[in-house]
Design an enzyme around this catalytic site. Structure first.
Site, PDB file in Angstrom:
ATOM      1  N   LYS A   1     -24.100 -25.901   2.186  1.00 37.95           N
ATOM      2  CA  LYS A   1     -24.911 -25.818   0.964  1.00 37.95           C
ATOM      3  C   LYS A   1     -25.637 -27.145   0.767  1.00 37.95           C
ATOM      4  O   LYS A   1     -25.013 -28.211   0.733  1.00 37.95           O
ATOM      5  CB  LYS A   1     -24.025 -25.530  -0.239  1.00 37.95           C
TER       6      LYS A   1
HETATM    7  C1  E4P Z   1     -23.385 -19.340  -5.756  1.00 38.26           C
HETATM    8  O1  E4P Z   1     -23.483 -19.686  -4.582  1.00 38.26           O
HETATM    9  C2  E4P Z   1     -22.721 -20.198  -6.740  1.00 38.26           C
HETATM   10  O2  E4P Z   1     -21.529 -20.654  -6.149  1.00 38.26           O
HETATM   11  C3  E4P Z   1     -22.309 -19.532  -8.040  1.00 38.26           C
HETATM   12  O3  E4P Z   1     -22.700 -18.186  -8.062  1.00 38.26           O
HETATM   13  C4  E4P Z   1     -22.708 -20.290  -9.266  1.00 38.26           C
HETATM   14  O4  E4P Z   1     -22.303 -19.557 -10.396  1.00 38.26           O
HETATM   15  P1  E4P Z   1     -22.090 -20.163 -11.852  1.00 38.26           P
HETATM   16  O5  E4P Z   1     -23.404 -20.168 -12.529  1.00 38.26           O
HETATM   17  O6  E4P Z   1     -21.139 -19.186 -12.490  1.00 38.26           O
HETATM   18  O7  E4P Z   1     -21.501 -21.534 -11.690  1.00 38.26           O
END
Ligand code: E4P
Length: 222
Positions: A84
């Site tokens: 990421k």
């Molecule tokens: C996606 O890759 C993220 O890890 C995740 O969906 C972020 O979600 P949140 O807005 O609940 O932190």
């Protein structure tokens, strides 16, 4: 469209893998925070093995130099590692995409809120681009529009990037997102577990069960 699981919990992954539908896992620092007491490397390696051959996104630090070093290290942990890469305000995350993808390391540009950001990640050559559905909505934009327009950029330009949509808070979010046609929706365990349930489905199945009992009690014997 594919479904990924948004978790770093081994039990949740094992349970949902048995449903036979998830095609990947995404994690982030907040998700790991809820896995108190685990070792990051150990847990990540376990997840990578369980989910193989499907991709597992692991998030590193924000500073570019540090991210490149860590990404190369994580990439040794399995064949299905995806790094990421944060959509940093100075654009330096995009440089990480270029460097890592050229080394054969898959990237997932994360925490994106706008079509402009998605356009940058897509044209930089990221393997995945992640839009954060409810955080986009919180910022005042229409998240379905952001998903649709980002997908159109990929399709019209024939780019390799797969569009992931995360930040799901309830099952109806998933239905709305599907209308924007991303390649992937990454769903938390709790939400995925709620999705099979509908009270009318339950009452219909109870009605059919009752009818079957009635039929069996009156069934002709051969
Ligand atoms: C996606 O890759 C993220 O890890 C995740 O969906 C972020 O979600 P949140 O807005 O609940 O932190």
């Amino acid at each position: 469209m594919e479904i990924f699981l948004d978790t770093a919990n081994i039990d949740q992954i094992a349970e949902i893998l048995e449903w036979g539908l998830i095609k990947g896992v995404t994690t982030n620092q907040k998700i790991f925070l809820s896995e108190k007491g685990v070792n990051f490397e150990e847990q990540s390696k376990k997840i990578l093995k369980m989910v193989e051959p499907y991709p597992v996104s692991l998030e590193g630090p924000n500073a570019l130099d540090e991210l490149l070093v860590i990404a190369r290290e994580y990439n040794k942990w399995g064949k299905n590692v995806v790094i990421k890469v944060p959509m940093l305000p100075d654009g330096s995350g995009l440089k990480a995409v270029k460097v890592l993808e050229s080394e054969g390391i898959k990237t997932n540009v994360t925490a994106m809120m706008t079509v402009s950001q998605a356009m940058l990640a897509i044209t930089a050559g990221a393997s995945y681009a992640s839009l954060f559905y409810n955080r986009i909505r919180d910022s005042g934009l229409d998240p379905v529009e952001v998903v649709k327009q980002s997908r159109a950029i990929i399709d019209n330009g024939n780019y390799k990037t797969k569009l992931i949509v995360g930040s799901i808070r309830k099952p109806s979010d998933v239905e709305e997102i599907a209308s924007g046609n991303p390649h992937i929706i990454t769903i938390p365990y709790k939400i995925l577990k709620e999705m099979p349930y509908h009270e009318r489905t339950v009452s219909t199945l109870e009605e059919f069960d009752k009818a079957w009992e009635e039929f069996k009690s009156a069934e002709k014997t051969c």
